[in-house]
Design a protein around this motif. Structure first.
Motif, mmCIF file in Angstrom:
data_model
loop_
_atom_site.group_PDB
_atom_site.id
_atom_site.type_symbol
_atom_site.label_atom_id
_atom_site.label_comp_id
_atom_site.label_asym_id
_atom_site.label_seq_id
_atom_site.Cartn_x
_atom_site.Cartn_y
_atom_site.Cartn_z
ATOM 1 N N GLN A 75 0.832 -1.207 0.000
ATOM 2 C CA GLN A 75 0.000 0.000 0.000
ATOM 3 C C GLN A 75 0.870 1.262 0.000
ATOM 4 O O GLN A 75 1.694 1.450 0.891
ATOM 5 C CB GLN A 75 -0.901 -0.009 1.240
ATOM 6 N N ARG A 96 1.369 -6.431 -6.147
ATOM 7 C CA ARG A 96 0.391 -5.458 -6.613
ATOM 8 C C ARG A 96 0.601 -4.178 -5.786
ATOM 9 O O ARG A 96 0.722 -4.261 -4.566
ATOM 10 C CB ARG A 96 -1.042 -5.961 -6.382
ATOM 11 N N GLN A 164 -4.596 -3.139 -13.032
ATOM 12 C CA GLN A 164 -5.662 -3.857 -12.342
ATOM 13 C C GLN A 164 -6.720 -2.860 -11.884
ATOM 14 O O GLN A 164 -6.382 -1.792 -11.376
ATOM 15 C CB GLN A 164 -5.105 -4.604 -11.118
ATOM 16 N N MET A 165 -7.981 -3.214 -12.098
ATOM 17 C CA MET A 165 -9.080 -2.334 -11.683
ATOM 18 C C MET A 165 -10.199 -3.144 -11.049
ATOM 19 O O MET A 165 -10.332 -4.340 -11.314
ATOM 20 C CB MET A 165 -9.616 -1.561 -12.886
ATOM 21 N N LEU A 166 -10.995 -2.456 -10.233
ATOM 22 C CA LEU A 166 -12.128 -3.130 -9.598
ATOM 23 C C LEU A 166 -13.276 -3.226 -10.592
ATOM 24 O O LEU A 166 -13.464 -2.320 -11.409
ATOM 25 C CB LEU A 166 -12.589 -2.333 -8.366
ATOM 26 N N VAL A 169 -15.449 -0.195 -11.987
ATOM 27 C CA VAL A 169 -14.752 1.082 -11.832
ATOM 28 C C VAL A 169 -13.722 1.224 -12.952
ATOM 29 O O VAL A 169 -13.132 0.240 -13.382
ATOM 30 C CB VAL A 169 -14.028 1.174 -10.459
ATOM 31 N N VAL A 212 -19.702 4.719 -4.665
ATOM 32 C CA VAL A 212 -20.824 3.888 -5.126
ATOM 33 C C VAL A 212 -22.002 4.792 -5.485
ATOM 34 O O VAL A 212 -22.616 4.661 -6.551
ATOM 35 C CB VAL A 212 -21.224 2.856 -4.043
ATOM 36 N N ASN A 215 -21.344 6.692 -8.666
ATOM 37 C CA ASN A 215 -21.444 5.835 -9.853
ATOM 38 C C ASN A 215 -22.881 5.447 -10.175
ATOM 39 O O ASN A 215 -23.247 5.323 -11.330
ATOM 40 C CB ASN A 215 -20.592 4.570 -9.684
HETATM 41 C C1 LIG Z 1 -7.413 -4.547 -8.230
HETATM 42 C C2 LIG Z 1 -7.389 -3.801 -6.922
HETATM 43 C C3 LIG Z 1 -7.016 -4.461 -5.771
HETATM 44 C C4 LIG Z 1 -6.944 -3.780 -4.548
HETATM 45 N N1 LIG Z 1 -6.473 -4.422 -3.444
HETATM 46 C C5 LIG Z 1 -6.304 -3.738 -2.295
HETATM 47 C C6 LIG Z 1 -5.695 -4.332 -1.156
HETATM 48 O O1 LIG Z 1 -5.300 -5.505 -1.158
HETATM 49 N N2 LIG Z 1 -5.548 -3.571 -0.035
HETATM 50 C C7 LIG Z 1 -5.955 -2.264 0.027
HETATM 51 O O2 LIG Z 1 -5.758 -1.612 1.070
HETATM 52 N N3 LIG Z 1 -6.540 -1.688 -1.036
HETATM 53 C C8 LIG Z 1 -6.723 -2.381 -2.181
HETATM 54 N N4 LIG Z 1 -7.302 -1.761 -3.263
HETATM 55 C C9 LIG Z 1 -7.927 -0.435 -3.100
HETATM 56 C C10 LIG Z 1 -6.915 0.688 -3.312
HETATM 57 O O3 LIG Z 1 -6.008 0.712 -2.250
HETATM 58 C C11 LIG Z 1 -7.603 2.059 -3.395
HETATM 59 O O4 LIG Z 1 -8.249 2.335 -2.210
HETATM 60 C C12 LIG Z 1 -8.609 2.182 -4.523
HETATM 61 O O5 LIG Z 1 -8.146 1.563 -5.683
HETATM 62 C C13 LIG Z 1 -8.847 3.659 -4.858
HETATM 63 O O6 LIG Z 1 -7.634 4.265 -5.217
HETATM 64 P P1 LIG Z 1 -7.289 4.736 -6.706
HETATM 65 O O7 LIG Z 1 -5.840 4.476 -6.935
HETATM 66 O O8 LIG Z 1 -8.204 4.113 -7.672
HETATM 67 O O9 LIG Z 1 -7.416 6.317 -6.655
HETATM 68 P P2 LIG Z 1 -8.610 7.252 -6.146
HETATM 69 O O10 LIG Z 1 -8.120 8.626 -6.347
HETATM 70 O O11 LIG Z 1 -9.050 6.868 -4.769
HETATM 71 O O12 LIG Z 1 -9.768 6.922 -7.150
HETATM 72 C C14 LIG Z 1 -9.785 7.412 -8.481
HETATM 73 C C15 LIG Z 1 -11.231 7.358 -8.964
HETATM 74 O O13 LIG Z 1 -11.642 5.992 -9.108
HETATM 75 C C16 LIG Z 1 -12.977 5.806 -8.661
HETATM 76 N N5 LIG Z 1 -12.981 4.797 -7.574
HETATM 77 C C17 LIG Z 1 -11.911 4.393 -6.841
HETATM 78 N N6 LIG Z 1 -12.261 3.403 -5.987
HETATM 79 C C18 LIG Z 1 -13.587 3.176 -6.176
HETATM 80 C C19 LIG Z 1 -14.543 2.276 -5.596
HETATM 81 N N7 LIG Z 1 -14.199 1.400 -4.642
HETATM 82 N N8 LIG Z 1 -15.823 2.312 -6.056
HETATM 83 C C20 LIG Z 1 -16.197 3.176 -7.014
HETATM 84 N N9 LIG Z 1 -15.331 4.067 -7.618
HETATM 85 C C21 LIG Z 1 -14.051 4.068 -7.192
HETATM 86 C C22 LIG Z 1 -13.486 7.159 -8.227
HETATM 87 O O14 LIG Z 1 -14.183 7.745 -9.304
HETATM 88 C C23 LIG Z 1 -12.235 7.949 -7.958
HETATM 89 O O15 LIG Z 1 -12.404 9.324 -8.151
HETATM 90 C C24 LIG Z 1 -7.329 -2.412 -4.490
HETATM 91 C C25 LIG Z 1 -7.699 -1.750 -5.660
HETATM 92 C C26 LIG Z 1 -7.722 -2.409 -6.874
HETATM 93 C C27 LIG Z 1 -8.087 -1.659 -8.105
#
Ligand SMILES: Cc1cc2nc3c(=O)[nH]c(=O)nc-3n(C[C@H](O)[C@H](O)[C@H](O)COP(=O)(O)OP(=O)(O)OC[C@H]3O[C@@H](n4cnc5c(N)ncnc54)[C@H](O)[C@@H]3O)c2cc1C
Length: 220
Positions: A75, A96, A164-166, A169, A212, A215
């Motif tokens: 992180q 990751r 990688q993306m969720l 999102v 959420v 979106n």
């Molecule tokens: C594949 C993957 C695995 C992950 N695994 C972990 C982990 O093991 N441990 C951990 O602590 N964190 C994990 N995360 C979460 C990560 O740490 C961030 O909290 C999350 O991805 C948001 O950060 P960002 O880099 O997208 O930037 P941000 O600036 O937070 O987000 C950019 C934009 O993406 C959109 N967005 C971001 N997250 C979401 C959401 N959940 N729902 C809807 N829209 C959203 C919003 O529009 C936001 O403005 C993971 C994320 C991804 C993509």
């Protein structure tokens, strides 16, 4: 296997007993990794809040004594992450990188978004410099663009990283990334308990609830 999907699995150690009994958790993780190894699959250990970091790393290193098909998450908001990453990369471990989702204290975590971004990029460069496979987990346009810039400048081959993306999102970036020759993996919560999983994620970071709702309105 049936559908020949290029998929792997991510696990959270608190769901495998980390806070109940570390040895029990280790055995569970080992069993999953061993099973995945039989199918030439890969297991990613997610990183949870900072009370889990040491034990999660410790379990990873122990499982790695017997298996290489396992990696972890680092992180960018944690100040310790650079040190942790140096150790992980010295063993060639697949990592990751994400920003981090939990609310951590300022003593141990960067709190300003810009600091987190800069640390993210620092960590990414360590992965590239040490030629280790990296999962670039973010939907942040700035980080995606900076990552692509670094990939191009340093001629990083596309079999050494993936974005990688969720699920649900970052849809706006996906096609573009894949069409430009980058690999992209989508993180899909799987199983019948998806609702409690989603509620837990929102409780851990209320920012997720905001995303959420935003979106939902975007899709209507
Ligand atoms: C594949 C993957 C695995 C992950 N695994 C972990 C982990 O093991 N441990 C951990 O602590 N964190 C994990 N995360 C979460 C990560 O740490 C961030 O909290 C999350 O991805 C948001 O950060 P960002 O880099 O997208 O930037 P941000 O600036 O937070 O987000 C950019 C934009 O993406 C959109 N967005 C971001 N997250 C979401 C959401 N959940 N729902 C809807 N829209 C959203 C919003 O529009 C936001 O403005 C993971 C994320 C991804 C993509």
């Amino acid at each position: 296997e049936k559908n020949k999907l290029d998929s792997n699995i991510s696990i959270k150690l608190t769901q495998l007993g980390l806070k109940l009994d570390k040895e029990f958790c280790f055995e569970n993780v080992r069993e999953i990794v061993e099973y995945a190894d039989r199918y030439k699959n890969f297991v990613r250990i997610d990183m949870e809040d900072s009370t889990c970091t040491d034990d999660t790393l410790d379990i990873l290193y122990r499982v790695r004594r017997d298996f290489t098909n396992v990696g972890i998450v680092i992180q960018a908001y944690l100040k310790r992450s650079e040190q942790d990453l140096k150790e992980l990369t010295s063993q060639g471990i697949n990592v990751r990188i994400c920003k981090g989702i939990y609310n951590e204290a300022p003593e141990i975590a960067f709190k300003k978004p810009e600091e987190i971004r800069q640390n993210y990029l620092r960590l990414l460069m360590i992965m590239f410099d040490r030629k280790c496979y990296v999962g670039i987990a973010t939907h942040d346009r700035y980080l995606i663009e900076k990552a692509i810039e670094a990939i191009n400048t340093n001629a990083i081959p596309n079999d050494r990283y993936e974005f990688q993306m969720l699920l649900g999102v970052g849809d706006e970036y996906r096609t573009q990334l894949v069409q430009s020759g980058h690999r992209l993996r989508v993180y899909v919560p799987f199983g019948k308990d998806w609702f409690p999983y989603s509620l837990r994620r929102m409780k851990e970071n209320p920012k997720v609830a905001g995303y959420v709702i935003k979106n939902l309105f975007k899709k209507i």
